[in-house]
Design an enzyme around this catalytic site. Structure first.
Site, PDB file in Angstrom:
ATOM      1  CG  ASP A   2     -20.567 -20.536  27.482  1.00  0.00           C
ATOM      2  OD1 ASP A   2     -19.857 -19.682  28.022  1.00  0.00           O
ATOM      3  OD2 ASP A   2     -21.740 -20.346  27.164  1.00  0.00           O
ATOM      4  CG  HIS A  19     -14.610 -19.498  36.513  1.00  0.00           C
ATOM      5  ND1 HIS A  19     -15.017 -19.678  35.209  1.00  0.00           N
ATOM      6  CD2 HIS A  19     -15.046 -18.262  36.882  1.00  0.00           C
ATOM      7  CE1 HIS A  19     -15.671 -18.597  34.806  1.00  0.00           C
ATOM      8  NE2 HIS A  19     -15.709 -17.737  35.801  1.00  0.00           N
ATOM      9  CG  LEU A 113      -3.753 -34.507  24.373  1.00  0.00           C
ATOM     10  CD1 LEU A 113      -4.693 -34.821  23.214  1.00  0.00           C
ATOM     11  CD2 LEU A 113      -4.521 -34.436  25.689  1.00  0.00           C
TER      12      LEU A 113
END
Length: 224
Positions: A2, A19, A113
């Site tokens: 956020d 962004h 991962l």
């Protein structure tokens, strides 16, 4: 993740600039997690509620998502990362769905991962779709059977849930899965939450005692 928009606005730039910076930070998080031996990383990229944002911002996010999948999938594959996109993919256009399918297929056999991108995802939606799936099968609804129908069924429940940007809520993220996750809230906006900040969060997590309903004495005895 956020704070992208606020980060950009504080610099006199449009929200979309934030962004882009946030995407760079997400790339770094995956790299740092790989270095630290973290096996599972889930990034909340776009919630089911984010469709309510301005149309031009949503369009930019969809384009950024598609472009990033195309540009990053080969690098993820090279680094043995398995990529999964969790959420209601039917909400995306055919171009983005194809990009998702291609990236997932390329990395599906990797065992490094496990990177999950939550996109058009909501915790309530996830629970409802799992229950609907069981109902269609005529199956009994138990904790185990419902969990097996969640979009995260191939992964594990999170140990640590990090929320950046100064917000102190989970905002419909992994509501079932995060029942016993340790929560960590940071005032740092996502583009400022770097590898060092992640390590601080993990160090904080490592100092906690996870009891899962037991007493502290029981946990201490078991660990010894």
């Amino acid at each position: 993740m956020d704070g992208n928009g606020r980060w950009a606005q504080a610099r006199g730039k449009k929200r979309v600039f934030g962004h882009k910076a946030g995407m760079e930070r997400a790339r770094e998080m995956a790299e740092v997690c790989g270095e630290l031996g973290v096996k599972y990383l889930t990034l909340f990229a776009f919630s089911s509620e984010n469709w309510n944002r301005p149309k031009d911002e949503v369009s930019f996010l969809m384009e950024l998502f598609a472009t990033s999948l195309k540009n990053e999938s080969k690098k993820l594959h090279k680094n043995n990362v398995k990529l999964m996109v969790i959420g209601d993919k039917e909400g995306f256009d055919s171009r983005l769905r194809k990009a998702i399918e291609k990236a997932e297929a390329l990395t599906q056999d990797n065992d490094g991962l496990y990177l999950q991108i939550a996109a058009n995802y909501g915790g309530r939606w996830d629970i409802v779709q799992a229950a609907q799936s069981l109902a269609e099968q005529g199956a009994s609804i138990t904790e185990e059977s419902l969990q097996a129908q969640l979009v995260t069924a191939d992964g594990v429940d999170p140990d640590l849930l990090i929320r950046t940007g100064g917000e102190q809520r989970i905002s419909n993220f992994l509501m079932w899965q995060a029942a016993y996750a340790e929560l960590y809230f940071s005032d740092a906006l996502w583009p400022d939450f770097d590898g060092k900040a992640l390590k601080v969060a993990i160090e904080d997590y490592n100092r906690r005692q996870r009891r899962f309903g037991k007493t502290g004495e029981q946990v201490a005895t078991t660990s010894n």
